[in-house]
Design a protein around this motif. Structure first.
Motif, PDB file in Angstrom:
ATOM      1  N   GLN A 235      41.912  39.653  47.747  1.00 42.58           N
ATOM      2  CA  GLN A 235      41.938  39.452  49.191  1.00 42.58           C
ATOM      3  C   GLN A 235      40.602  38.949  49.730  1.00 42.58           C
ATOM      4  O   GLN A 235      40.445  38.788  50.940  1.00 42.58           O
ATOM      5  CB  GLN A 235      42.315  40.766  49.893  1.00 42.58           C
ATOM      6  CG  GLN A 235      43.736  41.227  49.573  1.00 42.58           C
ATOM      7  CD  GLN A 235      44.014  42.638  50.046  1.00 42.58           C
ATOM      8  OE1 GLN A 235      43.124  43.333  50.500  1.00 42.58           O
ATOM      9  NE2 GLN A 235      45.266  43.059  49.923  1.00 42.58           N
ATOM     10  N   SER A 236      39.673  38.665  48.854  1.00 37.30           N
ATOM     11  CA  SER A 236      38.337  38.255  49.285  1.00 37.30           C
ATOM     12  C   SER A 236      38.200  36.747  49.328  1.00 37.30           C
ATOM     13  O   SER A 236      39.075  36.002  48.880  1.00 37.30           O
ATOM     14  CB  SER A 236      37.293  38.845  48.329  1.00 37.30           C
ATOM     15  OG  SER A 236      37.464  38.300  47.032  1.00 37.30           O
ATOM     16  N   SER A 237      37.062  36.290  49.853  1.00 38.94           N
ATOM     17  CA  SER A 237      36.781  34.857  49.933  1.00 38.94           C
ATOM     18  C   SER A 237      36.423  34.314  48.553  1.00 38.94           C
ATOM     19  O   SER A 237      36.010  35.060  47.652  1.00 38.94           O
ATOM     20  CB  SER A 237      35.611  34.596  50.887  1.00 38.94           C
ATOM     21  OG  SER A 237      35.940  34.968  52.200  1.00 38.94           O
ATOM     22  N   THR A 338      42.616  40.189  58.714  1.00 36.41           N
ATOM     23  CA  THR A 338      42.146  38.809  58.576  1.00 36.41           C
ATOM     24  C   THR A 338      42.484  38.020  59.836  1.00 36.41           C
ATOM     25  O   THR A 338      43.662  37.780  60.122  1.00 36.41           O
ATOM     26  CB  THR A 338      42.798  38.126  57.357  1.00 36.41           C
ATOM     27  OG1 THR A 338      42.523  38.899  56.185  1.00 36.41           O
ATOM     28  CG2 THR A 338      42.252  36.721  57.171  1.00 36.41           C
ATOM     29  N   ARG A 609      39.984  30.774  58.489  1.00 33.71           N
ATOM     30  CA  ARG A 609      39.610  32.156  58.814  1.00 33.71           C
ATOM     31  C   ARG A 609      38.378  32.246  59.716  1.00 33.71           C
ATOM     32  O   ARG A 609      37.889  33.341  59.988  1.00 33.71           O
ATOM     33  CB  ARG A 609      39.402  32.947  57.527  1.00 33.71           C
ATOM     34  CG  ARG A 609      40.686  33.112  56.705  1.00 33.71           C
ATOM     35  CD  ARG A 609      40.464  33.927  55.442  1.00 33.71           C
ATOM     36  NE  ARG A 609      39.521  33.265  54.549  1.00 33.71           N
ATOM     37  CZ  ARG A 609      38.508  33.881  53.947  1.00 33.71           C
ATOM     38  NH1 ARG A 609      38.292  35.173  54.174  1.00 33.71           N
ATOM     39  NH2 ARG A 609      37.701  33.226  53.142  1.00 33.71           N
ATOM     40  N   GLU A 626      33.909  30.309  53.627  1.00 33.28           N
ATOM     41  CA  GLU A 626      34.451  31.494  54.294  1.00 33.28           C
ATOM     42  C   GLU A 626      35.489  31.138  55.356  1.00 33.28           C
ATOM     43  O   GLU A 626      36.257  32.003  55.792  1.00 33.28           O
ATOM     44  CB  GLU A 626      33.314  32.298  54.919  1.00 33.28           C
ATOM     45  CG  GLU A 626      32.422  32.976  53.886  1.00 33.28           C
ATOM     46  CD  GLU A 626      31.242  33.698  54.513  1.00 33.28           C
ATOM     47  OE1 GLU A 626      31.017  33.518  55.742  1.00 33.28           O
ATOM     48  OE2 GLU A 626      30.545  34.425  53.777  1.00 33.28           O
ATOM     49  N   ASP A 630      41.608  32.816  51.850  1.00 30.35           N
ATOM     50  CA  ASP A 630      41.140  33.723  50.809  1.00 30.35           C
ATOM     51  C   ASP A 630      41.954  33.499  49.531  1.00 30.35           C
ATOM     52  O   ASP A 630      42.864  32.679  49.484  1.00 30.35           O
ATOM     53  CB  ASP A 630      41.209  35.175  51.283  1.00 30.35           C
ATOM     54  CG  ASP A 630      42.616  35.597  51.693  1.00 30.35           C
ATOM     55  OD1 ASP A 630      43.595  35.023  51.172  1.00 30.35           O
ATOM     56  OD2 ASP A 630      42.745  36.487  52.555  1.00 30.35           O
ATOM     57  N   ARG A 631      41.612  34.277  48.506  1.00 27.78           N
ATOM     58  CA  ARG A 631      42.251  34.078  47.207  1.00 27.78           C
ATOM     59  C   ARG A 631      43.767  34.322  47.264  1.00 27.78           C
ATOM     60  O   ARG A 631      44.550  33.580  46.677  1.00 27.78           O
ATOM     61  CB  ARG A 631      41.606  35.013  46.183  1.00 27.78           C
ATOM     62  CG  ARG A 631      40.126  34.767  45.978  1.00 27.78           C
ATOM     63  CD  ARG A 631      39.473  35.845  45.117  1.00 27.78           C
ATOM     64  NE  ARG A 631      38.025  35.679  45.101  1.00 27.78           N
ATOM     65  CZ  ARG A 631      37.367  34.919  44.238  1.00 27.78           C
ATOM     66  NH1 ARG A 631      38.037  34.254  43.325  1.00 27.78           N
ATOM     67  NH2 ARG A 631      36.053  34.818  44.289  1.00 27.78           N
TER      68      ARG A 631
END
Length: 710
Positions: A235-237, A338, A609, A626, A630-631
């Motif tokens: 869930q991260s960049s 998000t 985002r 960013e 996200d992934r």
């Protein structure tokens, strides 16, 4: 006693055969045969792909055979059966064909007319044939019902799920499985790559925590630790563009790799307006709009010919892409963790001396002002890069929701529902259109069930999820017109029809070739059955079909200007060409390039985002990364564009009509000529593409499926 030989062909698709009892009755002008069980002792009848023959003996002459009735009765459990056709050889040597190409389900019966196409006015008013076509339409109108999915949308089929659809329009088993497998295959590639990245990046983390936790908490705790860490990373960049490349390289192809290598370049950005996934937004600019305060000073560094901006406008070298439709659309807020953002940019484009379309100015909002700067190629590298990314993201939303969903999927469904409701199987237009609405209602129902519904794929991956995509369709319907479905007219309306001005607009060139081929074929078929304009006017069924499309399917929206009646053969040819071209060529042109152009995430971000920049000079590479999905959203997006870009096994391409609904020789000859004309178009496109790094083949007839089915 007269003896008739009846031949029955069973379909080749999965589960087409049956063990149920099949009964047949011959219905002639002088009488009917007894209800006869079709059965050969010690032989398994009606197997998948089988062609079985039976003798039917009658006590007296039946006269001319008008109808054949088939009944299916349960043997052990209900066992659906797909009948392709029935042929009857009479005692007098006549050979009569009865096309079926439909499923018999439960204990239902089907009554077939012979394969000769007939207009309603050519059947006797009080005859059996007239009664048959009226009864068929009455039943169809009960089965195929209109339903409004959202206010302001075209109407759709009244079914909540694919399983509720009539069996005849559901996917064949292998067709549905193929879609699922394609999507799963893409996700397995993507998630597999994610796990490898996770393991590499987590090596030190895992080695540190293994000793700390294993002895006290056991292996299950360690497994949960792995999963939680993986989901956090998922869930991260992304770290940088190289991260995107790692996931992308698993499923790339030649064009998508070329896009990855050149996406930052202005020529690639401009080229996509002509020959990318959404080649319908760009239009010739004859006057700079007030909301886009471009001056000579701003763009003079990008003008190559020594002309002023005003002179370039007059020369026809300035183009514009305006995403006003996006202004104020609600961004996706389904994930409270998000924030997601949308923009409504305006992009000015310039045809340079090499005939390339180049961006020269971008404004990310519709209202000019200090907080809405105009970005230029001379700006800082990252300012200009991010401005182009925002345009590409907005283009993605308009493409998916308007160009693709509304203007091919939903409108083709309207034509399909109206066809089933108003045209019996004996009508020549039903026979003509049926292959071009194959699986369309099914795929749209699946989409409403799984993709564009609440918590569907749109909500997971797209910035317009959570309702924004609904707003886009509703807004677009206010400017959607019948005329815009006429391909040459749509090109001309945007001022994009001149080959001299735009020699590399392959979407236009190939589309016009295919449009002409379809028009010629439709005209050949129409001329076989309609002697004159009055024949069209007297055809009550074709008039009901057209009216149903306008008054119900399009909900009588005045601005759409769909005709409620047709008065001439020329109008009928144009109408049917629209139906076939939209479902085949237009859909192919905006669907099957999705992986090519959208799989490299920075080139077509499904969401952003961070908000659009309001000042120049404040953006760096970290900010851009960013801003991108996200992934997790990237993976959902990649899985979707992969699956949507795949042809199905045993795909039927334009001009392929294996189900012989028409039995007349003139129509079969017209089909042969149609395929010949399409072959010539394919050859032209193939020759042009040879040696090109960016071939354009989406409108090559050998790559255009007959219908909207994915």
């Amino acid at each position: 006693m007269p003896n008739y030989t009846v031949t029955v062909a069973t379909g080749t698709q999965w589960f087409a055969g049956t063990d149920d009892y099949i009964y047949l009755t011959l219905m002639g002008t002088e009488g009917c045969s007894e209800r006869t069980l079709l059965d050969k002792p010690l032989y398994n009848d009606f197997e998948r792909g089988a062609v079985d023959s039976y003798d039917v003996t009658v006590g007296e002459d039946l006269g001319e055979i008008e109808l054949v009735k088939i009944e299916k009765k349960k043997y052990w459990v209900q066992d659906d059966w797909y009948c392709k056709y029935i042929t009857v050889k009479t005692p007098y040597g006549d050979y009569i064909e009865f096309p079926c190409f439909r499923w018999l389900v439960d204990d239902k019966e089907v009554v077939l007319r012979d394969g000769r196409a007939r207009l309603p006015q050519h059947d006797k008013k009080a005859g059996v044939a007239k009664q048959h076509r009226h009864k068929e339409l009455e039943q169809r109108q009960k089965t195929y019902r209109w339903k409004e999915w959202h206010p302001g949308f075209p109407m759709s089929i009244d079914a909540k799920a694919h399983s509720e659809l009539p069996r005849d329009i559901q996917f064949d088993s292998e067709k549905g499985v193929d879609f699922v497998l394609n999507y799963s295959k893409a996700l397995s590639f993507i998630f597999g790559t994610q796990m490898k990245i996770f393991l590499l990046k987590s090596e030190s983390f895992l080695s540190l925590h293994w000793k700390q936790h294993y002895h006290f908490q056991g292996p299950e705790r360690i497994e949960n630790l792995y999963v939680n860490q993986f989901m956090h990373m998922f869930q991260s960049s992304w770290g940088d563009f190289a991260d995107f490349e790692r996931i992308f390289m698993r499923i790339k192809n030649t064009i998508s790799e070329y896009v990855m290598e050149h996406w930052k370049e202005d020529f690639m950005f401009g080229y996509q307006f002509l020959n990318g996934c959404n080649p319908v937004v760009i239009r010739k600019c004859t006057e700079i709009p007030d909301k886009f305060p471009i001056t000579q000073k701003l763009v003079e560094a990008s003008l190559e010919r020594g002309l002023t901006l005003e002179e370039e406008l007059k020369e026809g070298n300035i183009f514009i892409a305006d995403y006003e439709l996006m202004d104020g659309v609600t961004a996706n807020a389904t994930d409270p963790c998000t924030l997601q953002y949308l923009a409504a940019p305006i992009c000015l484009l310039y045809k340079n001396s090499q005939n390339k379309i180049m961006p020269v100015a971008i404004q990310l909002g519709q209202t000019p002002g200090e907080d809405n700067p105009i970005f230029l190629p001379t700006d800082d590298e990252y300012d200009w890069m991010l401005a182009k990314i925002w345009v590409r993201s907005s283009d993605f939303h308009v493409h998916q929701t308007v160009t693709h969903l509304l203007r091919t999927h939903l409108i083709s469904e309207v034509f399909g529902i109206a066809m089933f409701r108003q045209l019996p199987a004996v009508h020549p237009v039903f026979k003509l259109l049926l292959p071009h609405i194959r699986f369309t209602i099914a795929i749209n129902t699946k989409a409403r069930e799984q993709l564009i519904c609440e918590c569907g794929l749109f909500d997971k991956a797209n910035g317009t999820g959570g309702g924004g995509h609904v707003e886009l369709v509703q807004r677009s319907m206010k400017t959607f017109t019948y005329k815009s479905l006429i391909f040459p007219e749509a090109i001309k309306e945007r001022g994009m029809d001149s080959k001299e001005d735009l020699p590399y607009y392959f979407y236009r060139d190939d589309g016009c070739r295919v449009w002409e081929a379809v028009t010629s074929f439709v005209a050949d078929v129409v001329n076989i059955y309609y002697e004159k304009d009055e024949t069209v006017q007297e055809d009550e069924e074709i008039q009901a079909f057209v009216k149903d499309v306008c008054s119900f399917g399009m909900q009588d929206f005045d601005q759409c200007e769909f005709p409620k009646s047709l008065q001439t053969k020329e109008q009928l040819v144009e109408y049917l060409t629209i139906v076939i071209f939209t479902a085949s060529a237009q859909h192919a042109s905006v669907n099957f390039g999705q992986f090519d152009w959208c799989s490299w995430i920075p080139n077509s971000p499904p969401t952003m985002r961070k908000p659009p920049p309001t000042k120049k000079g404040e953006v760096d590479l970290k900010y851009i990364v960013e801003s991108l999905p996200d992934r997790g959203r990237s993976c959902w997006h990649l899985g979707a564009v992969w699956a949507l870009s795949q042809f199905q096994e045993n795909e039927l391409f334009l001009g392929m009509y294996p189900d012989e609904h028409f039995i007349e020789k003139p129509v079969k000859e017209a089909m042969v000529q149609f395929r010949k004309n399409l072959g010539e178009v394919t050859k032209v496109i193939k020759n042009r593409n040879e040696g090109k790094k960016l071939p354009y083949y989406y409108l090559s007839p050998d790559r255009i499926p007959n219908s909207v089915a994915v």
